[in-house]
Design a protein around this motif. Structure first.
Motif, short mmCIF file in Angstrom:
data_model
loop_
_atom_site.label_atom_id
_atom_site.label_comp_id
_atom_site.label_asym_id
_atom_site.label_seq_id
_atom_site.Cartn_x
_atom_site.Cartn_y
_atom_site.Cartn_z
N LYS A 2 29.35 -19.86 22.95
CA LYS A 2 30.29 -19.58 23.84
C LYS A 2 30.95 -20.88 24.59
CE LYS A 2 29.62 -14.54 24.13
NZ LYS A 2 29.13 -13.62 25.58
N ASP A 3 30.01 -21.45 25.25
CA ASP A 3 30.52 -22.49 26.21
C ASP A 3 31.27 -23.66 25.21
OD1 ASP A 3 29.45 -21.15 28.39
OD2 ASP A 3 27.60 -22.36 28.36
N LEU A 4 30.79 -23.92 23.96
CA LEU A 4 31.23 -24.96 23.28
C LEU A 4 32.39 -24.75 22.91
CD1 LEU A 4 28.15 -26.72 21.32
CD2 LEU A 4 29.36 -27.61 23.37
N LEU A 5 32.66 -23.49 22.22
CA LEU A 5 33.90 -22.81 21.70
C LEU A 5 34.99 -22.72 23.01
CD1 LEU A 5 31.90 -21.90 19.25
CD2 LEU A 5 33.64 -20.12 19.18
N PHE B 158 20.53 -25.18 17.10
CA PHE B 158 21.45 -24.24 18.28
C PHE B 158 21.04 -24.33 19.71
CE2 PHE B 158 22.87 -19.87 19.32
CZ PHE B 158 24.39 -20.20 19.27
N THR B 159 19.84 -24.19 19.88
CA THR B 159 19.42 -23.86 21.15
C THR B 159 19.27 -25.38 21.84
OG1 THR B 159 17.20 -24.02 20.43
CG2 THR B 159 18.01 -22.05 20.90
N ALA C 83 27.13 -25.91 17.11
CA ALA C 83 27.94 -25.13 17.69
C ALA C 83 27.83 -23.60 17.32
CB ALA C 83 29.44 -25.55 18.07
N MET C 84 27.86 -23.41 15.85
CA MET C 84 27.53 -22.34 15.04
C MET C 84 26.72 -22.41 14.10
SD MET C 84 31.87 -21.56 14.48
CE MET C 84 32.23 -23.05 13.49
N ILE D 57 20.97 -20.31 26.36
CA ILE D 57 22.38 -20.82 25.51
C ILE D 57 23.06 -19.68 25.85
CG2 ILE D 57 23.29 -20.87 23.38
CD1 ILE D 57 22.47 -23.71 23.48
N ASN D 58 24.37 -19.83 25.98
CA ASN D 58 25.50 -18.81 26.17
C ASN D 58 25.93 -18.37 24.76
OD1 ASN D 58 27.26 -16.96 27.13
ND2 ASN D 58 28.73 -18.35 28.15
N TRP D 59 25.15 -17.40 24.20
CA TRP D 59 25.60 -17.28 22.77
C TRP D 59 26.19 -15.71 22.58
CZ3 TRP D 59 23.33 -12.99 20.40
CH2 TRP D 59 22.43 -12.26 20.90
N GLY D 60 26.99 -15.80 21.25
CA GLY D 60 27.42 -14.66 21.03
C GLY D 60 27.41 -14.61 19.43
#
Lengths: 425, 305
Positions: free
Chosen positions: A171-174, A268-269, A274-275, A291-294
């Motif tokens: 999420k952060d990178l996006l 990823f971690t 990024a995805m 990681i702030n993930w979705g």
């Protein structure tokens, strides 16, 4: 796929207490179990021989936390049907070999777990009993999973937990790049391109030379409208072209031909991708990493298309051991394991997806982030439903085509044609 | 002499008992060989001429198919690639392992401080489980974040796609296998060097033969028996290398590192083509056998010398 991400070191320090207690129970249970076995005689299996007090269970949930979760779930279910269990958990890669050995020496357990794409191979041997014999039907279970558990028109296996692939994003990178989560292939391409910077790649997937690679290719392959009965079609080629394009324009690393799903998780971690394409079995790892993930459904060729992802997860079967009383008891235990309550409990603790749609609402109330994967599982497809025993050959062809196209040996369609000729026909 | 009471039968009895004793001592070894070598070999030969599937395990039915499995394996598009890769992998690995191993053995023959410590450190690759080595090398050889490319980057070399390019992958796999094989070569060759008397070098030095000359005229000829043993064992070990390749590349990318050993493993344990897997396994055994026989011959003549 799932099993490949596990390692063979299935030690469970927290489980030593359980093991000891199990040992004690085993001794008592074995003595009791010997009676009905002796009474059955050869093929007699009338079940009159005596009461079943203990069931043998074999699965590959050897690693924590799954080991403990299933130990508890199985013990609870066993208590409900009035037996104890002697459970053995082996490593993911060791299970099939063990099952084959056991089936040749007629020592299969009473309840056997199989990875869903392997069910066809084992059912074909005749070692499993159809679940309809014991009154277990596929009613209420999602179609894809029923397909995976069905061989030759008969239901041989069913399980409480499914998984599938989704697009995990940072999420952060996006947010930093000011882009939305891609839903179509074009968006995936442009978003991945935008996110590729500062030593990080926009997207990562697995295109390894193993079944893991084919499994990860399927969401693209199926969503494009391709079919496993003929892998060399323009639709299949368009899916492969998407992956080749991502690598060629630098949005994905060339290393995808060598990365397993565990490697993707690390990329990823560590913020280097990024995805990524991955599944819910990584949830604990992602949560621990901070990681702030979705997670989103896999992108589709064009807006309005339905994403079709492969179904993962394990199926529980009742081997045809010839002892009807024990088989019946094992089926009773399985029925409890497949009950709505057990399904909810198992899936919320494991972050897997319920195999019964009626459990979805309660499940999502607890884990709302999982919604895209719940949708994906409900629209999901099993790898073996169409090809049955022939699936491994097609899977081999698919990863060979992927490898050939991604290393630039051949154009996508040609790569698929060559692979089809080499491995399928 | 005449007083000796009937020596014949007693001695014969004793001899017979001795014979029985001898066999009793041999029996465990014979049983072991039959059980752990005889049975698998026979079983593998039988499997390779049967249609052996997952079904066979339960039903016991495995129809005889003659040489069909061998034909299928040899005709497969993967076979020629795997065969060529096996040859390249073996020749490359052996050349590297042996040259570096020999150089190190000669180097450690000199007396210098910490010689022993360094020599034992050199054994490390040998002590690590293969699967651990391959996992670590896979990290180190990663194209983008691997330490090898980062070090090369300091020297201005662009990232090399070690494990992801069809041209480089085999070289990378051979490199790792060389690293793994150095300790074996070094250790055996080092012990071979110990057997060469120092006086020979002293005498040679008086005649003006030192350094390269001494190596060519003394070390090499006297080391020859050990060299042949190292090389032949090396070939047999290398032919069956499996875990390193599976761990690093899984035979990819696009078959670039597929060898007969990995293909045989894949057929049996991923595709459940047990008959074909056994057939390919037997082909590999046959190739190894040629070298094993050569080894037996050489060690025998070594003893006679």
């Amino acid at each position: 796929m799932f099993i490949n991400t596990r390692n063979a070191a299935g030690s469970h320090p927290a489980g030593s207490r359980t093991v000891n207690r199990r040992r004690v129970l085993q001794g008592a249970a074995l003595a009791a179990a010997a009676l009905p076995l002796a009474a059955c005689g050869r093929g007699g299996a009338t079940g009159k021989g005596g009461e079943v007090t203990s069931l043998k269970v074999l699965d590959y949930y050897a690693d924590e936390p799954d080991n403990q979760i299933f130990q508890k779930a199985l013990e609870a279910a066993a208590e409900q049907v009035g037996v104890t269990i002697e459970r053995e958990a082996v490593s993911g890669t060791g299970l099939i070999q063990k099952v084959l050995q056991m089936s040749s020496s007629r020592t299969l357990p009473d309840l056997l777990m199989l990875d869903n794409p392997d069910l066809q191979q084992i059912a074909a041997t005749g070692a499993l009993a159809p679940l309809s014999t014991f009154g277990i039907t596929a009613d209420g279970f999602i179609d894809g999973f029923v397909g995976a558990g069905t061989y030759d028109g008969e239901l041989y296996g069913m399980g409480p937990c499914a998984n599938t692939l989704g697009l995990y994003y940072n999420k952060d990178l996006l947010d930093a790049a000011g882009v939305a989560v891609p839903t179509t292939w074009d968006e995936l391409k442009s978003t991945a391109k935008t996110l590729t910077k500062d030593g990080a790649y926009g997207v990562a997937f697995c295109a390894k030379a193993s079944y893991e690679g084919s499994w990860q290719f399927l969401p693209f392959f199926w969503s494009a409208g391709a079919d496993e009965t003929d892998i060399a079609t323009p639709e299949a080629a368009s899916a492969l072209q998407l992956l080749v394009g991502l690598v060629n324009d630098g949005s994905a690393s060339q290393s995808v031909v060598n990365w397993g799903q565990g490697d993707l998780g690390e990329q990823f971690t560590s913020g280097k991708a990024a995805m990524i394409v991955n599944g819910p079995w990584m949830t604990n790892t992602f949560n621990d990493s901070g990681i702030n993930w979705g997670v989103a459904e896999m992108p589709v060729p064009k807006a309005g298309d339905t994403a079709v992802s492969p179904l993962g997860g394990e199926l529980w079967t009742v081997p045809a051991t010839g002892d009807e009383a024990r088989q019946k008891k094992a089926a009773e235990l399985l029925a409890v394991l497949l009950g709505k309550e057990s399904i909810l409990e198992l899936n919320t603790t494991r972050f897997t997806i319920p195999t019964r749609e009626e459990a979805d609402a309660d499940y999502l109330a607890e884990l709302p982030d999982m919604e895209p994967l719940v949708t994906a599982v409900n629209n999901g497809r099993s790898r073996t439903a169409k090809l049955g025993e022939a699936w491994p050959k097609t899977a081999e062809a698919l990863y060979n085509a992927m490898q050939s196209a991604l290393t630039g040996k051949a154009a996508p369609l040609q790569a698929l044609q060559t692979a089809k000729a080499d491995f399928v026909s | 002499m005449m007083t000796e009471p009937r020596p014949g039968p007693a001695r014969r009895q004793m001899r017979r008992r001795e014979e029985a004793f001898r066999w009793a001592f041999l029996a465990p070894a014979i049983a072991f060989l039959l059980l752990y070598f005889g049975y698998p070999i026979v079983k593998n030969l039988m499997m390779s001429v049967q249609d052996y599937t997952t079904r066979t395990f339960y039903t016991g039915e495995a129809p005889f198919v003659g040489l069909a499995n061998y034909a299928a394996v040899v005709k497969s598009s993967v076979f020629s690639t795997a065969l060529i890769n096996t040859v390249l992998f073996t020749v490359g690995s052996i050349t590297g392992q042996f040259t570096i191993g020999l150089a190190l053995a000669v180097f450690f023959k000199k007396h210098f401080p910490l010689n022993g410590v360094m020599r034992s450190l050199m054994l490390l690759p040998w002590l690590l489980p293969m699967i651990v080595s391959s996992a670590i090398w896979k990290w180190m050889l990663d194209k983008d974040s691997g330490v090898v490319n980062q070090l090369l980057g300091l020297a201005g070399v662009e990232n090399i796609p070690w494990l992801t390019s069809t041209e480089v992958a085999l070289v990378a796999v051979v490199m790792v296998n060389i690293w793994l094989g150095i300790p074996f070569n070094m250790t055996i060759l080092y012990s071979g060097l110990q057997d060469i008397p120092d006086e020979l070098y002293e005498a040679a030095a008086l005649d003006g033969a030192t350094g390269w000359k001494a190596f060519r005229n003394i070390t090499w000829p006297l080391l020859r028996p050990v060299v042949s043993v190292v090389l032949i064992l090396g070939v047999v070990y290398t032919l069956k290398v499996l875990d390193i390749i599976l761990g690093l590349t899984e035979g990819g990318p696009s078959g670039a590192t597929e060898t007969l050993a990995t293909q045989s493993y894949r057929l049996s344990f991923a595709n459940f083509e047990f008959g074909q897997g056994a057939a390919l396994g037997n082909i590999l055994v046959l190739i190894s056998l040629v070298f094993a026989l050569a080894y037996l011959r050489m060690t025998r003549s070594g003893v006679e010398d």
